[in-house]
Design a protein around this motif. Structure first.
Motif, PDB file in Angstrom:
ATOM      1  N   SER A  49     -70.118 164.633  65.840  1.00  0.00           N
ATOM      2  CA  SER A  49     -69.508 165.520  66.838  1.00  0.00           C
ATOM      3  C   SER A  49     -68.698 164.721  67.854  1.00  0.00           C
ATOM      4  O   SER A  49     -67.638 165.162  68.303  1.00  0.00           O
ATOM      5  N   MET A  50     -69.182 163.518  68.215  1.00  0.00           N
ATOM      6  CA  MET A  50     -68.438 162.688  69.169  1.00  0.00           C
ATOM      7  C   MET A  50     -67.175 162.108  68.538  1.00  0.00           C
ATOM      8  O   MET A  50     -66.139 161.966  69.202  1.00  0.00           O
ATOM      9  N   VAL A  51     -67.235 161.766  67.247  1.00  0.00           N
ATOM     10  CA  VAL A  51     -66.036 161.307  66.539  1.00  0.00           C
ATOM     11  C   VAL A  51     -65.010 162.435  66.477  1.00  0.00           C
ATOM     12  O   VAL A  51     -63.817 162.223  66.701  1.00  0.00           O
ATOM     13  N   SER A  52     -65.477 163.642  66.187  1.00  0.00           N
ATOM     14  CA  SER A  52     -64.596 164.794  66.156  1.00  0.00           C
ATOM     15  C   SER A  52     -63.926 165.004  67.508  1.00  0.00           C
ATOM     16  O   SER A  52     -62.717 165.266  67.590  1.00  0.00           O
ATOM     17  N   GLY A  53     -64.694 164.869  68.587  1.00  0.00           N
ATOM     18  CA  GLY A  53     -64.134 165.016  69.929  1.00  0.00           C
ATOM     19  C   GLY A  53     -63.128 163.931  70.255  1.00  0.00           C
ATOM     20  O   GLY A  53     -62.067 164.197  70.849  1.00  0.00           O
ATOM     21  N   THR A  54     -63.440 162.694  69.859  1.00  0.00           N
ATOM     22  CA  THR A  54     -62.552 161.563  70.142  1.00  0.00           C
ATOM     23  C   THR A  54     -61.210 161.728  69.434  1.00  0.00           C
ATOM     24  O   THR A  54     -60.141 161.509  70.020  1.00  0.00           O
ATOM     25  N   ILE A  55     -61.252 162.127  68.164  1.00  0.00           N
ATOM     26  CA  ILE A  55     -60.015 162.305  67.397  1.00  0.00           C
ATOM     27  C   ILE A  55     -59.239 163.523  67.895  1.00  0.00           C
ATOM     28  O   ILE A  55     -58.011 163.471  68.050  1.00  0.00           O
ATOM     29  N   THR A  56     -59.947 164.617  68.154  1.00  0.00           N
ATOM     30  CA  THR A  56     -59.290 165.840  68.624  1.00  0.00           C
ATOM     31  C   THR A  56     -58.560 165.614  69.939  1.00  0.00           C
ATOM     32  O   THR A  56     -57.404 166.037  70.108  1.00  0.00           O
ATOM     33  N   ALA A  57     -59.228 164.950  70.886  1.00  0.00           N
ATOM     34  CA  ALA A  57     -58.621 164.711  72.198  1.00  0.00           C
ATOM     35  C   ALA A  57     -57.349 163.899  72.085  1.00  0.00           C
ATOM     36  O   ALA A  57     -56.345 164.178  72.773  1.00  0.00           O
ATOM     37  N   ARG A  58     -57.357 162.906  71.217  1.00  0.00           N
ATOM     38  CA  ARG A  58     -56.178 162.049  71.087  1.00  0.00           C
ATOM     39  C   ARG A  58     -55.093 162.690  70.231  1.00  0.00           C
ATOM     40  O   ARG A  58     -53.903 162.511  70.495  1.00  0.00           O
ATOM     41  N   ALA A  59     -55.490 163.446  69.228  1.00  0.00           N
ATOM     42  CA  ALA A  59     -54.496 164.116  68.381  1.00  0.00           C
ATOM     43  C   ALA A  59     -53.742 165.186  69.158  1.00  0.00           C
ATOM     44  O   ALA A  59     -52.554 165.419  68.914  1.00  0.00           O
ATOM     45  N   LEU A  60     -54.434 165.832  70.112  1.00  0.00           N
ATOM     46  CA  LEU A  60     -53.802 166.906  70.897  1.00  0.00           C
ATOM     47  C   LEU A  60     -53.271 166.427  72.244  1.00  0.00           C
ATOM     48  O   LEU A  60     -52.810 167.232  73.053  1.00  0.00           O
ATOM     49  N   GLY A  61     -53.357 165.122  72.497  1.00  0.00           N
ATOM     50  CA  GLY A  61     -52.863 164.583  73.754  1.00  0.00           C
ATOM     51  C   GLY A  61     -53.681 164.992  74.957  1.00  0.00           C
ATOM     52  O   GLY A  61     -53.158 165.089  76.066  1.00  0.00           O
ATOM     53  N   MET A  62     -54.990 165.219  74.768  1.00  0.00           N
ATOM     54  CA  MET A  62     -55.855 165.666  75.861  1.00  0.00           C
ATOM     55  C   MET A  62     -56.803 164.570  76.355  1.00  0.00           C
ATOM     56  O   MET A  62     -57.694 164.831  77.162  1.00  0.00           O
ATOM     57  N   ALA A  63     -56.639 163.357  75.856  1.00  0.00           N
ATOM     58  CA  ALA A  63     -57.518 162.265  76.272  1.00  0.00           C
ATOM     59  C   ALA A  63     -57.275 161.912  77.728  1.00  0.00           C
ATOM     60  O   ALA A  63     -56.148 162.002  78.225  1.00  0.00           O
ATOM     61  N   GLU A  64     -58.343 161.518  78.415  1.00  0.00           N
ATOM     62  CA  GLU A  64     -58.268 161.140  79.817  1.00  0.00           C
ATOM     63  C   GLU A  64     -58.845 159.740  79.985  1.00  0.00           C
ATOM     64  O   GLU A  64     -59.624 159.279  79.144  1.00  0.00           O
ATOM     65  N   PRO A  65     -58.527 159.048  81.075  1.00  0.00           N
ATOM     66  CA  PRO A  65     -59.147 157.748  81.326  1.00  0.00           C
ATOM     67  C   PRO A  65     -60.656 157.914  81.515  1.00  0.00           C
ATOM     68  O   PRO A  65     -61.097 158.873  82.166  1.00  0.00           O
ATOM     69  N   PRO A  66     -61.482 157.014  80.946  1.00  0.00           N
ATOM     70  CA  PRO A  66     -62.933 157.094  81.150  1.00  0.00           C
ATOM     71  C   PRO A  66     -63.275 157.056  82.634  1.00  0.00           C
ATOM     72  O   PRO A  66     -62.615 156.373  83.418  1.00  0.00           O
ATOM     73  N   ARG A  67     -64.306 157.801  83.021  1.00  0.00           N
ATOM     74  CA  ARG A  67     -64.669 157.896  84.439  1.00  0.00           C
ATOM     75  C   ARG A  67     -65.730 156.884  84.843  1.00  0.00           C
ATOM     76  O   ARG A  67     -65.960 156.644  86.011  1.00  0.00           O
ATOM     77  N   VAL A  68     -66.435 156.316  83.859  1.00  0.00           N
ATOM     78  CA  VAL A  68     -67.514 155.373  84.149  1.00  0.00           C
ATOM     79  C   VAL A  68     -67.295 154.140  83.298  1.00  0.00           C
ATOM     80  O   VAL A  68     -67.034 154.235  82.109  1.00  0.00           O
ATOM     81  N   GLU A  69     -67.416 152.977  83.879  1.00  0.00           N
ATOM     82  CA  GLU A  69     -67.199 151.733  83.129  1.00  0.00           C
ATOM     83  C   GLU A  69     -68.512 151.071  82.710  1.00  0.00           C
ATOM     84  O   GLU A  69     -68.534 150.233  81.841  1.00  0.00           O
ATOM     85  N   ASP A  70     -69.604 151.414  83.365  1.00  0.00           N
ATOM     86  CA  ASP A  70     -70.885 150.772  83.072  1.00  0.00           C
ATOM     87  C   ASP A  70     -71.813 151.781  82.423  1.00  0.00           C
ATOM     88  O   ASP A  70     -72.097 152.828  82.979  1.00  0.00           O
ATOM     89  N   ILE A  71     -72.326 151.451  81.239  1.00  0.00           N
ATOM     90  CA  ILE A  71     -73.219 152.369  80.525  1.00  0.00           C
ATOM     91  C   ILE A  71     -74.439 152.715  81.368  1.00  0.00           C
ATOM     92  O   ILE A  71     -74.918 153.843  81.366  1.00  0.00           O
ATOM     93  N   ASP A  72     -74.955 151.743  82.127  1.00  0.00           N
ATOM     94  CA  ASP A  72     -76.172 151.980  82.908  1.00  0.00           C
ATOM     95  C   ASP A  72     -75.983 153.081  83.940  1.00  0.00           C
ATOM     96  O   ASP A  72     -76.947 153.705  84.367  1.00  0.00           O
ATOM     97  N   GLU A  73     -74.744 153.345  84.342  1.00  0.00           N
ATOM     98  CA  GLU A  73     -74.516 154.394  85.332  1.00  0.00           C
ATOM     99  C   GLU A  73     -74.852 155.780  84.802  1.00  0.00           C
ATOM    100  O   GLU A  73     -75.084 156.703  85.555  1.00  0.00           O
ATOM    101  N   LEU A  74     -74.881 155.925  83.455  1.00  0.00           N
ATOM    102  CA  LEU A  74     -75.240 157.216  82.885  1.00  0.00           C
ATOM    103  C   LEU A  74     -76.705 157.528  83.124  1.00  0.00           C
ATOM    104  O   LEU A  74     -77.118 158.674  83.129  1.00  0.00           O
ATOM    105  N   THR A  75     -77.528 156.488  83.241  1.00  0.00           N
ATOM    106  CA  THR A  75     -78.957 156.713  83.423  1.00  0.00           C
ATOM    107  C   THR A  75     -79.449 156.118  84.712  1.00  0.00           C
ATOM    108  O   THR A  75     -80.641 156.030  84.912  1.00  0.00           O
TER     109      THR A  75
END
Length: 429
Positions: free
Chosen positions: A403-429
């Protein structure tokens, strides 16, 4: 790092408990019942925030995009097409693995538990035989949004997505037509999104502890003898899952996403999916990672995470039914390597993966539909119940990654990709 330390520590502690007390002992059962308070509590909290997160995030995404039907239609078509195409490829990988390892259900001896499971599957088959493909699709549509928000149906997640889309479109119409409500309504929606996001981050802070407890339960309950007797199937399954991951990485590289960078960002989500064995429970982590780390945007992330949890599952609805059908076919005198059988099997798997949510979802139900459609004995699926949890962990991680691969490809194929909002994985938790 905390997630992976918890993963390894949980596996070690669970194995030690089983070795010391013995599989099936009353002390082990009581210990695990106490540990399950933490794991059950964590998974329950994740399930608690799934529906509010989907509802608020999709409505907010539509209000921010303001491109109404055109963009939403493109997202749905591209993402669902990708999920189904990857499922077909996963089925082909499952067929290849079954052939390479010469998997055959004829020589597997069924125990009491396996026989009971076979009878249960046979009984369940009668309850779904009357369901047509159109019935499964009809089950996606919401009738009572409050019941679906409460998760009353197997297809509640998709129904909430559809309801959220209509609600978002209605909000856009009000904002565009009446300036009196536009500012207040938009402000309310975006504020609600921030509140729900704060709630998600609060729940995600418990991730290492939840993963630790979940992994203790899995490791302590694993039957080493059953795993040894079905080692070929386990090895074939995980090799097939590895090939699907490689396929996923090749696909993301085609849209100029660094595969190593992608893996680094999604590993915490896959670790949770691996231990929890629940694609639905992983939706909040899935959406957060797609939005914050992969830059797939709110709309694409919510659509692909929600649809990917209920249809086109690469592991449960692609690889597993294909391997099972290839194993069972020889028991009834069918050569599974004939082109006609292989073509029919892949087409059946794709259709079943699209409608599996209509009858409850999951690998067992997807396999049930496929085996029934191919006129193969469904009771033999019960032969693998002893190793089901072990394989299901890997399958679930692959479902979520798909599902995440599908989202990654879809966002870029449709020009809807945005800059990532978090640079450190630990910030998610």
């Amino acid at each position: 790092m905390r997630v992976f330390v918890a993963l390894i520590l949980g596996a070690a502690l669970g194995s030690c408990l089983q070795i010391y007390y013995g599989l099936g002992s009353s002390v082990l059962h009581h210990t695990l019942s106490v540990v399950s308070i933490v794991s059950y509590g964590y998974v329950s909290l994740l399930k608690m925030i799934i529906m509010p997160l989907i509802l608020v995030s999709i409505v907010a995404a539509i209000v921010k995009v303001r491109d109404t039907g055109a963009a939403l239609g493109k997202i749905s078509v591209v993402s669902i097409s990708l999920l189904l195409a990857m499922t077909a490829a996963s089925a082909a990988i499952g067929i290849t693995m079954a052939s390479l390892f010469h998997l055959d259900a004829s020589g597997i001896v069924a125990g009491t538990r396996e026989i009971a499971q076979g009878h249960a599957l046979q009984t369940h088959l009668t309850s779904i035989k009357g369901l047509s493909f159109t019935d499964m699709i009809k089950a996606f549509f919401p009738q009572n949004p409050f019941a679906d928000l409460a998760g009353e149906r197997p297809t509640s997640t998709i129904a909430v997505v559809i309801f959220s889309v209509f609600l978002g479109l209605a909000c856009v119409r009000v904002i565009n037509q009446d300036s009196k409500f536009s500012q207040g309504l938009e402000s309310f929606i975006l504020s609600a999104q921030e509140v729900v996001r704060a709630l998600v981050h609060l729940v995600l802070s418990f991730t290492p502890y939840g993963v630790l407890a979940l992994m203790i339960g899995v490791a302590a309950n694993s039957d080493a003898n059953a795993i040894e007797s079905l080692a070929h199937f386990v090895m074939a399954s995980y090799l097939g899952l590895l090939l699907i991951v490689i396929m996923h990485l090749i696909l993301v590289s085609l849209v100029r996403v660094n595969p190593l960078d992608y893996i680094k960002k999604v590993l915490p989500v896959l670790a949770f999916a691996f231990t929890s064995r629940s694609s639905a429970a992983a939706i909040p982590l899935n959406i957060e990672t797609q939005v914050e780390k992969l830059g797939n945007g709110d709309a694409v992330s919510n659509f692909t995470a929600s649809f990917g949890a209920t249809m086109g599952q690469n592991g449960c609805a692609g690889l597993y039914p294909a391997m099972l059908a290839m194993m069972i076919a020889p028991t009834v005198g069918i050569d599974p390597l004939t082109p006609g059988f292989l073509f029919t099997l892949i087409i059946t798997i794709v259709i079943a993966s699209f409608g599996s949510a209509g009858i409850g979802g999951g690998a067992t139900f997807a396999a049930l539909i496929v085996l029934s459609a191919m006129n193969l004995p469904v009771a033999l699926a019960g032969l693998l119940i002893s190793i089901e949890p072990l394989i299901d962990m890997g399958r679930t991680a692959i479902n979520v990654n798909g599902s995440m691969v599908s989202g990654t490809i879809t966002a870029r194929a449709l020009g809807m990709a945005e800059p990532p909002r978090v640079e450190d994985i630990d910030e998610l938790t």
